[in-house]
Write a protein that holds these residues in place. Sequence first.
Motif, PDB file in Angstrom:
ATOM      1  N   ASN A   1       0.843  -1.201   0.000  1.00 42.87           N
ATOM      2  CA  ASN A   1       0.000   0.000   0.000  1.00 42.87           C
ATOM      3  C   ASN A   1       0.879   1.252   0.000  1.00 42.87           C
ATOM      4  O   ASN A   1       2.108   1.160  -0.058  1.00 42.87           O
ATOM      5  CB  ASN A   1      -0.992  -0.020   1.172  1.00 42.87           C
ATOM      6  CG  ASN A   1      -0.317   0.124   2.532  1.00 42.87           C
ATOM      7  OD1 ASN A   1       0.858   0.475   2.640  1.00 42.87           O
ATOM      8  ND2 ASN A   1      -1.056  -0.146   3.592  1.00 42.87           N
ATOM      9  N   GLU A   2       0.244   2.429   0.068  1.00 40.76           N
ATOM     10  CA  GLU A   2       0.977   3.703  -0.022  1.00 40.76           C
ATOM     11  C   GLU A   2       2.000   3.862   1.097  1.00 40.76           C
ATOM     12  O   GLU A   2       3.015   4.533   0.936  1.00 40.76           O
ATOM     13  CB  GLU A   2       0.003   4.901   0.025  1.00 40.76           C
ATOM     14  CG  GLU A   2      -1.056   4.923  -1.045  1.00 40.76           C
ATOM     15  CD  GLU A   2      -2.229   3.986  -0.743  1.00 40.76           C
ATOM     16  OE1 GLU A   2      -2.604   3.818   0.433  1.00 40.76           O
ATOM     17  OE2 GLU A   2      -2.747   3.391  -1.702  1.00 40.76           O
ATOM     18  N   GLU A   3       1.722   3.251   2.269  1.00 42.26           N
ATOM     19  CA  GLU A   3       2.649   3.361   3.400  1.00 42.26           C
ATOM     20  C   GLU A   3       3.748   2.305   3.341  1.00 42.26           C
ATOM     21  O   GLU A   3       4.594   2.229   4.237  1.00 42.26           O
ATOM     22  CB  GLU A   3       1.900   3.210   4.728  1.00 42.26           C
ATOM     23  CG  GLU A   3       1.000   4.389   5.087  1.00 42.26           C
ATOM     24  CD  GLU A   3      -0.381   4.264   4.447  1.00 42.26           C
ATOM     25  OE1 GLU A   3      -0.934   3.144   4.413  1.00 42.26           O
ATOM     26  OE2 GLU A   3      -0.894   5.290   3.981  1.00 42.26           O
ATOM     27  N   GLY A   4       3.724   1.467   2.312  1.00 46.81           N
ATOM     28  CA  GLY A   4       4.743   0.439   2.179  1.00 46.81           C
ATOM     29  C   GLY A   4       4.415  -0.859   2.894  1.00 46.81           C
ATOM     30  O   GLY A   4       5.246  -1.758   2.973  1.00 46.81           O
ATOM     31  N   LYS A   5       3.188  -0.969   3.451  1.00 46.04           N
ATOM     32  CA  LYS A   5       2.797  -2.211   4.125  1.00 46.04           C
ATOM     33  C   LYS A   5       2.464  -3.273   3.087  1.00 46.04           C
ATOM     34  O   LYS A   5       1.721  -3.026   2.148  1.00 46.04           O
ATOM     35  CB  LYS A   5       1.590  -1.958   5.031  1.00 46.04           C
ATOM     36  CG  LYS A   5       1.130  -3.209   5.775  1.00 46.04           C
ATOM     37  CD  LYS A   5       0.100  -2.875   6.832  1.00 46.04           C
ATOM     38  CE  LYS A   5      -0.577  -4.081   7.430  1.00 46.04           C
ATOM     39  NZ  LYS A   5       0.249  -5.213   7.763  1.00 46.04           N
ATOM     40  N   GLU A   6       3.042  -4.443   3.291  1.00 45.64           N
ATOM     41  CA  GLU A   6       2.832  -5.550   2.356  1.00 45.64           C
ATOM     42  C   GLU A   6       1.466  -6.196   2.567  1.00 45.64           C
ATOM     43  O   GLU A   6       1.035  -6.405   3.691  1.00 45.64           O
ATOM     44  CB  GLU A   6       3.931  -6.605   2.544  1.00 45.64           C
ATOM     45  CG  GLU A   6       3.787  -7.794   1.619  1.00 45.64           C
ATOM     46  CD  GLU A   6       4.828  -8.871   1.838  1.00 45.64           C
ATOM     47  OE1 GLU A   6       5.217  -9.521   0.857  1.00 45.64           O
ATOM     48  OE2 GLU A   6       5.263  -9.057   3.003  1.00 45.64           O
ATOM     49  N   PHE A   7       0.825  -6.536   1.459  1.00 42.99           N
ATOM     50  CA  PHE A   7      -0.385  -7.358   1.505  1.00 42.99           C
ATOM     51  C   PHE A   7      -0.118  -8.591   0.652  1.00 42.99           C
ATOM     52  O   PHE A   7       0.171  -8.481  -0.532  1.00 42.99           O
ATOM     53  CB  PHE A   7      -1.609  -6.605   0.978  1.00 42.99           C
ATOM     54  CG  PHE A   7      -2.864  -7.424   1.068  1.00 42.99           C
ATOM     55  CD1 PHE A   7      -3.551  -7.541   2.262  1.00 42.99           C
ATOM     56  CD2 PHE A   7      -3.325  -8.129  -0.033  1.00 42.99           C
ATOM     57  CE1 PHE A   7      -4.688  -8.320   2.362  1.00 42.99           C
ATOM     58  CE2 PHE A   7      -4.459  -8.914   0.047  1.00 42.99           C
ATOM     59  CZ  PHE A   7      -5.146  -9.013   1.249  1.00 42.99           C
ATOM     60  N   ILE A   8      -0.177  -9.767   1.271  1.00 49.09           N
ATOM     61  CA  ILE A   8       0.050 -11.015   0.550  1.00 49.09           C
ATOM     62  C   ILE A   8      -1.290 -11.520   0.033  1.00 49.09           C
ATOM     63  O   ILE A   8      -2.238 -11.711   0.793  1.00 49.09           O
ATOM     64  CB  ILE A   8       0.716 -12.075   1.452  1.00 49.09           C
ATOM     65  CG1 ILE A   8       2.084 -11.585   1.923  1.00 49.09           C
ATOM     66  CG2 ILE A   8       0.864 -13.400   0.705  1.00 49.09           C
ATOM     67  CD1 ILE A   8       2.788 -12.512   2.895  1.00 49.09           C
TER      68      ILE A   8
ATOM     69  N   LEU B   1       2.633 -22.357   6.303  1.00 50.33           N
ATOM     70  CA  LEU B   1       2.895 -20.922   6.394  1.00 50.33           C
ATOM     71  C   LEU B   1       3.467 -20.606   7.762  1.00 50.33           C
ATOM     72  O   LEU B   1       3.108 -21.245   8.752  1.00 50.33           O
ATOM     73  CB  LEU B   1       1.588 -20.124   6.219  1.00 50.33           C
ATOM     74  CG  LEU B   1       0.818 -20.265   4.911  1.00 50.33           C
ATOM     75  CD1 LEU B   1      -0.509 -19.518   5.009  1.00 50.33           C
ATOM     76  CD2 LEU B   1       1.631 -19.737   3.747  1.00 50.33           C
ATOM     77  N   THR B   2       4.313 -19.593   7.818  1.00 53.61           N
ATOM     78  CA  THR B   2       4.802 -19.124   9.108  1.00 53.61           C
ATOM     79  C   THR B   2       3.707 -18.303   9.769  1.00 53.61           C
ATOM     80  O   THR B   2       2.740 -17.876   9.119  1.00 53.61           O
ATOM     81  CB  THR B   2       6.052 -18.244   8.933  1.00 53.61           C
ATOM     82  OG1 THR B   2       5.673 -17.044   8.229  1.00 53.61           O
ATOM     83  CG2 THR B   2       7.156 -18.977   8.172  1.00 53.61           C
ATOM     84  N   ARG B   3       3.868 -18.063  11.060  1.00 58.84           N
ATOM     85  CA  ARG B   3       2.890 -17.213  11.773  1.00 58.84           C
ATOM     86  C   ARG B   3       2.862 -15.815  11.138  1.00 58.84           C
ATOM     87  O   ARG B   3       1.821 -15.200  11.015  1.00 58.84           O
ATOM     88  CB  ARG B   3       3.232 -17.101  13.254  1.00 58.84           C
ATOM     89  CG  ARG B   3       3.152 -18.318  14.200  1.00 58.84           C
ATOM     90  CD  ARG B   3       2.472 -19.508  13.746  1.00 58.84           C
ATOM     91  NE  ARG B   3       2.372 -20.530  14.783  1.00 58.84           N
ATOM     92  CZ  ARG B   3       2.712 -21.796  14.617  1.00 58.84           C
ATOM     93  NH1 ARG B   3       3.200 -22.207  13.463  1.00 58.84           N
ATOM     94  NH2 ARG B   3       2.556 -22.674  15.580  1.00 58.84           N
ATOM     95  N   GLN B   4       4.044 -15.331  10.712  1.00 58.04           N
ATOM     96  CA  GLN B   4       4.118 -14.013  10.067  1.00 58.04           C
ATOM     97  C   GLN B   4       3.348 -14.002   8.756  1.00 58.04           C
ATOM     98  O   GLN B   4       2.630 -13.047   8.446  1.00 58.04           O
ATOM     99  CB  GLN B   4       5.577 -13.615   9.822  1.00 58.04           C
ATOM    100  CG  GLN B   4       5.732 -12.239   9.170  1.00 58.04           C
ATOM    101  CD  GLN B   4       5.235 -11.114  10.059  1.00 58.04           C
ATOM    102  OE1 GLN B   4       5.715 -10.957  11.179  1.00 58.04           O
ATOM    103  NE2 GLN B   4       4.273 -10.338   9.579  1.00 58.04           N
TER     104      GLN B   4
ATOM    105  N   ARG C   1      -2.034  -8.976  13.490  1.00 58.79           N
ATOM    106  CA  ARG C   1      -0.670  -8.917  14.021  1.00 58.79           C
ATOM    107  C   ARG C   1      -0.204 -10.317  14.389  1.00 58.79           C
ATOM    108  O   ARG C   1      -1.014 -11.190  14.720  1.00 58.79           O
ATOM    109  CB  ARG C   1      -0.634  -8.008  15.248  1.00 58.79           C
ATOM    110  CG  ARG C   1      -0.927  -6.564  14.889  1.00 58.79           C
ATOM    111  CD  ARG C   1      -1.018  -5.680  16.094  1.00 58.79           C
ATOM    112  NE  ARG C   1      -0.248  -6.214  17.207  1.00 58.79           N
ATOM    113  CZ  ARG C   1      -0.014  -5.551  18.323  1.00 58.79           C
ATOM    114  NH1 ARG C   1      -0.501  -4.364  18.490  1.00 58.79           N
ATOM    115  NH2 ARG C   1       0.688  -6.093  19.299  1.00 58.79           N
ATOM    116  N   VAL C   2       1.097 -10.535  14.353  1.00 63.50           N
ATOM    117  CA  VAL C   2       1.654 -11.856  14.655  1.00 63.50           C
ATOM    118  C   VAL C   2       1.254 -12.308  16.057  1.00 63.50           C
ATOM    119  O   VAL C   2       0.908 -13.468  16.283  1.00 63.50           O
ATOM    120  CB  VAL C   2       3.202 -11.860  14.522  1.00 63.50           C
ATOM    121  CG1 VAL C   2       3.776 -13.220  14.896  1.00 63.50           C
ATOM    122  CG2 VAL C   2       3.620 -11.498  13.126  1.00 63.50           C
ATOM    123  N   GLU C   3       1.288 -11.375  17.007  1.00 61.89           N
ATOM    124  CA  GLU C   3       0.926 -11.711  18.386  1.00 61.89           C
ATOM    125  C   GLU C   3      -0.510 -12.225  18.458  1.00 61.89           C
ATOM    126  O   GLU C   3      -0.816 -13.165  19.182  1.00 61.89           O
ATOM    127  CB  GLU C   3       1.086 -10.488  19.307  1.00 61.89           C
ATOM    128  CG  GLU C   3       2.504  -9.962  19.401  1.00 61.89           C
ATOM    129  CD  GLU C   3       2.930  -9.092  18.219  1.00 61.89           C
ATOM    130  OE1 GLU C   3       2.091  -8.679  17.394  1.00 61.89           O
ATOM    131  OE2 GLU C   3       4.154  -8.841  18.103  1.00 61.89           O
TER     132      GLU C   3
END
Length: 198
Positions: A48-55, A160-163, A172-174
């Motif tokens: 996205n515009e903020e650089g957050k990845e979306f898989i 898949l990893t938790r991440q 969030r991973v938590e």
Amino acid sequence: MKIDEQLLTSYSAEIKTYKEKELIFREGESPNFYYQVTEGIVKVNNFNEEGKEFIHNILGKGQSFGDAHLFIDKKYTVNAYALKPTTVIILPRKNFINLVKEHPHVSLEINACLSHRLYFKMKMIHDMVSQQPSARILGLFNYLRSYTDCEDQHSFNIKLTRQQIADLTGLRVETIIRTIKKMEKENLLKIEDRKIYY
């Protein structure tokens, strides 16, 4: 979607190998090839515009990617990366279109595959708006399992990893770690040696 490899080869498909984290195609590029994984794992994403990845998806052996773009005159809306050393069969777009025209059964299989993806995308979108983390996770797990013949409870290994689960669900991973432990207590899944079975 998996097209017979010999059929692909008869239409001049080639084998290409990618290193871990190597880009296969980038958002904004023209779709010039049909891609089918023979070994390894491919991640389809964007930012996205903020650089957050979306898989959008993580694909393995026998699965194709980017194929929906081959039927429309639009640039890629996503990126594709090799998550580990990966081998892919690639077929030029023109040859792919000829293959589909000359083999109607392949066209029907592609339609079924694209419809399947669309159906589960709509289900996942519905699950993603849920405030319940477990609903989002179950939506993802059902989608992943839908590509297999595995229907027995707690027998499908979520690779898949938790991440990665967090990235695919927007959590969030938590939250993923806490919710998965709770889901195990509710017998919705099983954890063995840190591996998740759904």
